[in-house]
Design an enzyme around this catalytic site. Structure first.
Site, mmCIF file in Angstrom:
data_model
loop_
_atom_site.group_PDB
_atom_site.id
_atom_site.type_symbol
_atom_site.label_atom_id
_atom_site.label_comp_id
_atom_site.label_asym_id
_atom_site.label_seq_id
_atom_site.Cartn_x
_atom_site.Cartn_y
_atom_site.Cartn_z
ATOM 1 N N LYS A 1 0.657 9.520 -13.015
ATOM 2 C CA LYS A 1 1.141 10.902 -12.891
ATOM 3 C C LYS A 1 1.863 11.027 -11.561
ATOM 4 C CE LYS A 1 1.043 14.840 -15.117
ATOM 5 N NZ LYS A 1 1.033 15.114 -16.567
ATOM 6 N N ASP B 1 6.498 17.473 -16.982
ATOM 7 C CA ASP B 1 5.248 18.248 -16.935
ATOM 8 C C ASP B 1 5.690 19.611 -16.410
ATOM 9 O OD1 ASP B 1 2.087 17.859 -17.059
ATOM 10 O OD2 ASP B 1 2.453 19.009 -15.258
#
Ligand code: NDP
Length: 449
Positions: free
Chosen positions: A126, A166
């Site tokens: 991430k 995201d």
């Protein structure tokens, strides 16, 4: 709690004292995998949990860019390459002022389990930055993305680490990031980023995948408990990528979506949410959800004040938190239960506070856990990577069918683990256990690394 688990949790707390979101995510997993860990005393000798919890690598970097007014701003970029056991690191990039190391580590940690549940060859990672894209011009967004990628490109690659979007990173940002990667590396490497535009290597259904997948999972979970989506009232927090396509699919299945929100407030429209208007406001104009009232003055706009989002005070059968972490407090959970909620589907990552999750489970509310229920996005990202490797594109129907199959498989994996470990309808614990078993098997096979 088992002694080994206790020791690992305490050490993790001592080492990461100020990283509250990260500790919340680790504790949630460690608490639920106890039945597996207790039956494998050898895990302690090989430090299996310590190795799973420690990220393989955390990269932080400086991201300077020039504003339209000539001033330079400096932000911090992150990439946590958490775990490459079952494939290249894979997970999105978040651009939001709240981004810090704790948030990126919690998201990366969750991603390992989620990716394992998809059954596809993808590891966990991430990244992101504390940059706020809101109110920035297109030129500012492009310059920021170019600066971000100038550093990130050293660390990624189609077989190394594959970022995607995201919060705050959608198709526009992925386009600018991809252009800069291609320019610096001088190679057309389609599979280095996912969520790309359809004209240069993106996959059909990627945009819709997380929201559609959430509803496919919800449909399976409801049917398994003798319920359907048809005629149910639904409230959805957020009005971004996940929320919009969850709403679209819920409407297709005959549900009545009455409320959506953004970070400033929520709209409640008893007549049913006008999704095309939400898309216009959020996807095209990038405006505030309060603008919904310009066309539907009969709808109510309720401003967010304090920690409890007003959207969870609205009576609903199904609640879909699709905005951000910890957006459902214990108070909100109590209101939802008092109002008769039957199911909660986590579109966002870790949207329910620990106490809220426990409250739902104790009150027999069906809870579709994020790691399983929002895995459709990353699953179709993996399908986008396959298409890039094949240099061949699948039709909308083919990808959507694949998504449906993947979500059904994920639900069945959770259901089977729940049965095997006598967890009733606690699909959250079941998802953690199923993913952990797969990861621990792979760790044992690959030796101490
Ligand atoms: P978007 O940026 O498209 O939309 C986010 C939405 O949530 C916006 O409406 C935003 O409101 C709202 N929001 C963001 N931060 C907050 C906050 N702190 N408080 C209240 N509302 C907030 O993001 P996505 O839809 O892509 O992501 C939403 C969630 O889903 C995240 O948790 C993400 O990690 C998760 N997720 C996303 C996937 C994907 O494929 N995109 C895949 C799996 C999970 P505003 O416009 O006012 O900022």
């Amino acid at each position: 709690m088992n002694e080994y688990l206790k020791k690992v949790l305490n050490n993790t707390k001592n080492k990461n004292m100020y990283e509250t979101e990260y500790l919340q995510a680790v504790e949630e997993v460690l608490t639920s995998i106890e039945p597996v860990v207790a039956s494998h005393p050898e895990f302690e000798r090989i430090a299996l949990l310590e190795r799973l919890i420690e990220p393989e690598r955390i990269i932080t970097f400086r991201v300077p860019y020039v504003r339209d007014n000539g001033k330079t701003e400096v932000h911090r970029g992150y990439r946590v390459q958490y775990n490459s056991l079952i494939g290249p690191y894979k997970g999105g990039l978040r651009f939001h002022p709240s981004v810090n190391q704790s948030i990126i580590k919690f998201l990366g940690f969750e991603q390992i389990f989620k990716n394992a549940l998809t059954g596809l060859p993808i590891g966990g990672g991430k990244g992101g930055s504390d940059f706020d894209p809101k109110g920035k011009s297109d030129g500012e967004i492009m310059r920021f993305c170019q600066s971000f990628m100038t550093e990130l490109q050293r660390h990624i690659g189609a077989d190394i680490d594959v970022p995607a979007g995201d919060i705050g990173v959608g198709e526009r940002e992925i386009g600018y990031l991809f252009g800069q990667y291609k320019r610096i590396r001088d190679v057309y490497e389609g599979g280095v980023l996912t969520g790309k535009g359809l004209s240069y290597g993106g996959s059909l259904v990627r945009k819709e995948a997380t929201g559609f997948g959430l509803i496919y999972f919800m449909k399976e979970m409801l049917e398994n408990n003798n319920q359907t989506l048809k005629g149910k009232t639904v409230t959805i927090s957020g009005a971004g990528n996940v929320a919009i396509y969850a709403c679209q699919k819920a409407l297709e299945y005959g549900a009545n979506v009455v409320a959506m929100s953004d970070s400033k407030g929520c709209v409640y429209d008893e007549n049913g949410i006008d999704l095309e208007l939400i898309k216009q406001i959020k996807e095209v104009e990038r405006g505030r959800i309060s603008e919904y009232l310009r066309k539907h003055p009969q709808a109510k706009y309720i401003e967010c004040k304090g920690e409890d989002s007003p959207i969870w005070e609205i009576k609903t059968d199904i609640a879909l938190p699709c905005a951000t972490q910890n957006e459902v407090t214990l108070n909100s959970a109590k209101k939802l239960v008092a109002n008769g909620v039957i199911a909660v589907g986590e579109g966002a990552n870790m949207p329910c506070m620990k106490e809220a999750t426990e409250y739902f489970i104790n009150n027999k509310v069906l809870l579709a856990p994020a790691k399983a229920a929002n895995a459709g996005g990353v699953a179709i990202s993996a399908v986008e990577m396959s298409q890039n490797s094949m240099r061949y594109y699948l039709s909308f129907e083919e990808v959507d069918k694949k998504l449906g199959e993947i979500m059904t498989n994920i639900f069945n994996t959770c259901k089977n683990a729940a049965e095997e470990y006598n967890l009733g309808n606690n699909y959250s614990a079941a998802a953690n256990i199923a993913a952990f078993k797969k990861l621990s098997n792979a760790m044992i096979s690959q030796g101490i690394v």
